[in-house]
Design a protein around this motif. Structure first.
Motif, PDB file in Angstrom:
ATOM      1  N   PHE A 293       0.825  -1.157   0.035  1.00 27.69           N
ATOM      2  CA  PHE A 293      -0.005   0.070   0.008  1.00 27.69           C
ATOM      3  C   PHE A 293       0.785   1.229  -0.043  1.00 27.69           C
ATOM      4  CE2 PHE A 293      -2.442   3.477   2.144  1.00 27.69           C
ATOM      5  CZ  PHE A 293      -3.752   3.127   1.458  1.00 27.69           C
ATOM      6  N   MET A 294       2.030   1.106   0.684  1.00 30.62           N
ATOM      7  CA  MET A 294       2.845   2.375   0.849  1.00 30.62           C
ATOM      8  C   MET A 294       3.593   2.729  -0.371  1.00 30.62           C
ATOM      9  SD  MET A 294       5.483   1.086   3.622  1.00 30.62           S
ATOM     10  CE  MET A 294       6.657   2.546   3.574  1.00 30.62           C
ATOM     11  N   LEU A 295       4.188   1.663  -1.525  1.00 27.49           N
ATOM     12  CA  LEU A 295       4.664   1.873  -2.163  1.00 27.49           C
ATOM     13  C   LEU A 295       4.343   2.807  -3.348  1.00 27.49           C
ATOM     14  CD1 LEU A 295       5.879  -1.896  -2.967  1.00 27.49           C
ATOM     15  CD2 LEU A 295       6.995  -0.063  -1.965  1.00 27.49           C
ATOM     16  N   PRO A 296       3.208   2.999  -3.630  1.00 25.49           N
ATOM     17  CA  PRO A 296       2.746   3.967  -4.732  1.00 25.49           C
ATOM     18  C   PRO A 296       3.083   5.437  -4.268  1.00 25.49           C
ATOM     19  CG  PRO A 296       0.988   2.204  -4.688  1.00 25.49           C
ATOM     20  CD  PRO A 296       1.927   1.830  -3.491  1.00 25.49           C
ATOM     21  N   PHE A 297       2.876   5.528  -2.931  1.00 25.78           N
ATOM     22  CA  PHE A 297       3.083   6.881  -2.307  1.00 25.78           C
ATOM     23  C   PHE A 297       4.352   7.344  -2.282  1.00 25.78           C
ATOM     24  CE2 PHE A 297      -0.984   5.547  -0.813  1.00 25.78           C
ATOM     25  CZ  PHE A 297      -1.866   6.683  -0.906  1.00 25.78           C
ATOM     26  N   LEU A 298       5.251   6.272  -2.060  1.00 23.33           N
ATOM     27  CA  LEU A 298       6.683   6.451  -2.177  1.00 23.33           C
ATOM     28  C   LEU A 298       7.106   6.733  -3.662  1.00 23.33           C
ATOM     29  CD1 LEU A 298       9.512   6.085  -0.561  1.00 23.33           C
ATOM     30  CD2 LEU A 298       9.558   3.836  -1.350  1.00 23.33           C
ATOM     31  N   VAL A 299       6.643   6.322  -4.587  1.00 25.10           N
ATOM     32  CA  VAL A 299       6.900   6.763  -5.937  1.00 25.10           C
ATOM     33  C   VAL A 299       6.270   7.956  -6.166  1.00 25.10           C
ATOM     34  CG1 VAL A 299       6.640   6.355  -8.409  1.00 25.10           C
ATOM     35  CG2 VAL A 299       7.020   4.288  -6.607  1.00 25.10           C
ATOM     36  N   LEU A 300       5.260   8.344  -5.655  1.00 27.70           N
ATOM     37  CA  LEU A 300       4.462   9.622  -5.997  1.00 27.70           C
ATOM     38  C   LEU A 300       5.304  10.749  -5.285  1.00 27.70           C
ATOM     39  CD1 LEU A 300       2.125  11.308  -6.834  1.00 27.70           C
ATOM     40  CD2 LEU A 300       0.765  10.894  -4.829  1.00 27.70           C
ATOM     41  N   GLY A 301       5.762  10.550  -4.132  1.00 33.02           N
ATOM     42  CA  GLY A 301       6.623  11.433  -3.512  1.00 33.02           C
ATOM     43  C   GLY A 301       7.812  11.643  -4.338  1.00 33.02           C
ATOM     44  N   ALA A 302       8.562  10.624  -4.828  1.00 35.16           N
ATOM     45  CA  ALA A 302       9.642  10.883  -5.362  1.00 35.16           C
ATOM     46  C   ALA A 302       9.574  11.589  -6.801  1.00 35.16           C
ATOM     47  CB  ALA A 302      10.360   9.399  -5.617  1.00 35.16           C
ATOM     48  N   VAL A 303       8.571  11.230  -7.454  1.00 34.84           N
ATOM     49  CA  VAL A 303       8.240  12.023  -8.529  1.00 34.84           C
ATOM     50  C   VAL A 303       7.944  13.224  -8.391  1.00 34.84           C
ATOM     51  CG1 VAL A 303       6.661  11.913 -10.802  1.00 34.84           C
ATOM     52  CG2 VAL A 303       7.929   9.880 -10.051  1.00 34.84           C
ATOM     53  N   SER A 304       7.112  13.773  -7.507  1.00 36.60           N
ATOM     54  CA  SER A 304       6.711  14.949  -7.419  1.00 36.60           C
ATOM     55  C   SER A 304       7.599  16.111  -6.641  1.00 36.60           C
ATOM     56  CB  SER A 304       5.273  15.028  -6.634  1.00 36.60           C
ATOM     57  OG  SER A 304       5.147  14.312  -5.293  1.00 36.60           O
ATOM     58  N   GLY A 305       8.672  15.261  -6.066  1.00 35.15           N
ATOM     59  CA  GLY A 305       9.556  16.003  -5.007  1.00 35.15           C
ATOM     60  C   GLY A 305       8.913  16.489  -3.405  1.00 35.15           C
ATOM     61  N   THR A 306       7.866  15.679  -3.400  1.00 36.07           N
ATOM     62  CA  THR A 306       7.090  15.803  -1.983  1.00 36.07           C
ATOM     63  C   THR A 306       7.554  14.562  -1.080  1.00 36.07           C
ATOM     64  OG1 THR A 306       5.276  14.733  -2.602  1.00 36.07           O
ATOM     65  CG2 THR A 306       5.323  17.113  -3.094  1.00 36.07           C
ATOM     66  N   ILE A 307       8.659  13.960  -1.365  1.00 36.70           N
ATOM     67  CA  ILE A 307       8.955  12.818  -0.448  1.00 36.70           C
ATOM     68  C   ILE A 307       9.099  13.427   1.105  1.00 36.70           C
ATOM     69  CG2 ILE A 307      11.463  13.149  -0.950  1.00 36.70           C
ATOM     70  CD1 ILE A 307       9.446   9.710  -0.474  1.00 36.70           C
ATOM     71  N   VAL A 308       9.877  14.490   1.452  1.00 40.65           N
ATOM     72  CA  VAL A 308       9.917  15.125   2.641  1.00 40.65           C
ATOM     73  C   VAL A 308       8.699  15.026   3.237  1.00 40.65           C
ATOM     74  CG1 VAL A 308      11.094  16.717   4.082  1.00 40.65           C
ATOM     75  CG2 VAL A 308      12.241  16.042   1.772  1.00 40.65           C
ATOM     76  N   SER A 309       7.952  15.704   2.745  1.00 37.11           N
ATOM     77  CA  SER A 309       6.281  15.994   3.405  1.00 37.11           C
ATOM     78  C   SER A 309       5.609  14.642   3.725  1.00 37.11           C
ATOM     79  CB  SER A 309       5.598  17.038   2.516  1.00 37.11           C
ATOM     80  OG  SER A 309       5.301  16.214   1.167  1.00 37.11           O
ATOM     81  N   MET A 310       5.957  13.688   2.906  1.00 40.27           N
ATOM     82  CA  MET A 310       5.328  12.238   3.004  1.00 40.27           C
ATOM     83  C   MET A 310       6.103  11.091   3.970  1.00 40.27           C
ATOM     84  SD  MET A 310       4.045  11.067  -0.704  1.00 40.27           S
ATOM     85  CE  MET A 310       2.858  11.835  -1.538  1.00 40.27           C
ATOM     86  N   LEU A 311       7.262  11.875   4.231  1.00 37.86           N
ATOM     87  CA  LEU A 311       8.149  10.714   5.381  1.00 37.86           C
ATOM     88  C   LEU A 311       7.256  10.609   6.547  1.00 37.86           C
ATOM     89  CD1 LEU A 311      10.774   9.699   4.723  1.00 37.86           C
ATOM     90  CD2 LEU A 311      11.844  11.694   6.303  1.00 37.86           C
ATOM     91  N   PRO A 312       6.640  11.342   7.094  1.00 38.30           N
ATOM     92  CA  PRO A 312       6.001  10.846   8.477  1.00 38.30           C
ATOM     93  C   PRO A 312       5.114   9.809   8.224  1.00 38.30           C
ATOM     94  CG  PRO A 312       6.217  13.217   8.367  1.00 38.30           C
ATOM     95  CD  PRO A 312       6.535  12.754   7.106  1.00 38.30           C
ATOM     96  N   PHE A 313       4.536   9.996   7.194  1.00 40.90           N
ATOM     97  CA  PHE A 313       3.422   9.044   6.848  1.00 40.90           C
ATOM     98  C   PHE A 313       3.949   7.695   6.466  1.00 40.90           C
ATOM     99  CE2 PHE A 313       1.075   6.830   2.993  1.00 40.90           C
ATOM    100  CZ  PHE A 313       0.046   6.537   3.561  1.00 40.90           C
ATOM    101  N   LEU A 314       5.049   7.717   5.642  1.00 39.56           N
ATOM    102  CA  LEU A 314       5.460   6.391   5.047  1.00 39.56           C
ATOM    103  C   LEU A 314       6.331   5.739   6.264  1.00 39.56           C
ATOM    104  CD1 LEU A 314       7.222   7.829   1.913  1.00 39.56           C
ATOM    105  CD2 LEU A 314       5.211   6.393   1.985  1.00 39.56           C
TER     106      LEU A 314
END
Length: 377
Positions: A293-314
């Motif tokens: 479930f978390m893998l698509p959000f990891l990819v989305l964060g990397a592509v959009s440059g929002t990985i840092v903001s998604m880090l707590p969720f991941l």
């Protein structure tokens, strides 16, 4: 294991008791008794959970007892035994299909020599319905350790199943080669009850209680099997479980399941292999689904440059997944176990991908996206 349940047949039911009248009640007494019960039980009036079923039952009783020919046939069917065996065709034991062979008994005995003694008994089920149906498979689960599954093994099983009747050779009929049209419903499989004159409810249609909806009945039912063409018996089979078997594999023995009714084909005996070490349990499955479930959000964060903001969720999702897998027994071993784990990861990926795409679409349609020119995703 499939016990192939069936509805209660016409002469298993005491219609007089259902309506609360004596066996010598007049047609007028039967009509009045039905009116009283139907008024109380009709689903439009009575909201009890079983009201509809009881209403159908009293309606069925009235449909049979209010018709002189049907009532005479019903009385004849019930006169032959304490169970209400029919009197058709000169039979003295009545008609029927075998009852559930597995109720209240352990159907299996393992090992050599076979522990069970073959036995056979006739049915107490009373029905002359002609309803050819293929027999169901008989399925058992056998647990093996990894070493035994790797080497393969042989198991002997004693179990209960329906077999073709020896007397009628599975047809259900001793003399006649063909079934006859049901005299109660005329072959339609249903009977109609006109309630217009009584309550204004219109015409009610229900399954024929004699042929059980088949439209045909056995003309001269076999006394040994009651017309079903099969009886309950103990059978023995040797199952060869091949080497390198895995959890969930099946070994099938053709024709050793339940015999079909009225000459239909038999099912198979199915031995389902279980290897606990190769099985992903429920907690482990949820853990791997969380990882997926978390893998698509990891990819989305990397592509959009929002990985840092998604880090707590991941991080939270990773911790949850780790706890679930750990509490489920940790990571297993062997290619089969990992294949099953990967399947659960894939299921989680699909769920996460759908949610991630939905979030992107919602952002694209939001006022912020229009203000920022679509940037940021």
């Amino acid at each position: 294991m499939d016990s192939e349940p069936r509805m209660a047949s016409m002469n298993e039911k005491d219609y007089y008791a259902i309506l609360g009248v004596s066996k010598d009640a007049s047609t007028d007494e039967i009509r009045k008794a039905f009116q009283q019960k139907a008024r109380k039980l009709h689903p439009d009036v009575n909201k009890a959970p079983d009201a509809e079923e009881r209403f159908k039952e009293v309606s069925e009783a009235y449909a049979v007892l209010s018709d002189e020919q049907k009532r005479s046939r019903y009385d004849a069917m019930r006169s032959g035994s304490p169970f209400g065996a029919p009197a058709y065709g000169g039979s003295t034991q009545g008609y029927g299909a075998p009852s559930d062979p597995f109720a209240g008994a352990d159907p299996f005995g393992w090992g050599f020599p076979f522990g069970g003694t073959a036995y056979r008994r006739t049915s107490t089920r009373r029905s002359r319905a002609y309803n050819p149906r293929a027999g169901a498979d008989v399925t058992i689960d056998v647990e093996l350790d990894q070493e035994t599954a790797r080497k393969g093994t042989r198991r002997g099983v004693t179990y209960q199943r329906y077999v073709a009747c020896d007397v009628c050779h599975g047809s259900g009929s001793v003399v006649s080669e063909h079934a006859e049209t049901c005299p109660t419903c005329g072959g339609s499989g249903h009977i109609s009850l006109d309630l217009t004159g009584l309550f204004g409810f219109g015409v009610m249609e229900m399954e024929c209680p004699e042929c059980e909806g088949a439209g045909k009945v056995v003309a001269d039912p076999c006394e040994a099997c009651g017309g079903s063409g099969r009886v309950l018996s103990a059978s023995e089979v040797v199952v060869d479980i091949p080497a390198n078997s895995h959890d969930g594999d099946e070994v099938r023995v053709k024709g050793m399941g339940n015999a079909g009714t009225n000459g239909s084909s038999s099912g198979d005996f199915v031995c389902r292999v279980g290897v606990a070490a190769e099985r992903v349990n429920a907690l482990q499955a949820r853990g791997f689904q969380t990882v997926g479930f978390m893998l698509p959000f990891l990819v989305l964060g990397a592509v959009s440059g929002t990985i840092v903001s998604m880090l707590p969720f991941l991080v939270i999702m990773a911790v949850i997944a780790g706890m679930q897998i750990s509490r489920g027994g940790g990571v297993g071993h062997g290619g089969t176990w990992w294949k099953k784990a990967a399947t659960h990861v894939g299921n989680g990926v699909l769920s996460g991908l759908l949610l991630a795409l939905l979030m992107v679409l919602m952002f694209q349609c939001s006022p912020y996206a229009r203000y920022s020119g679509g940037a940021g995703v």
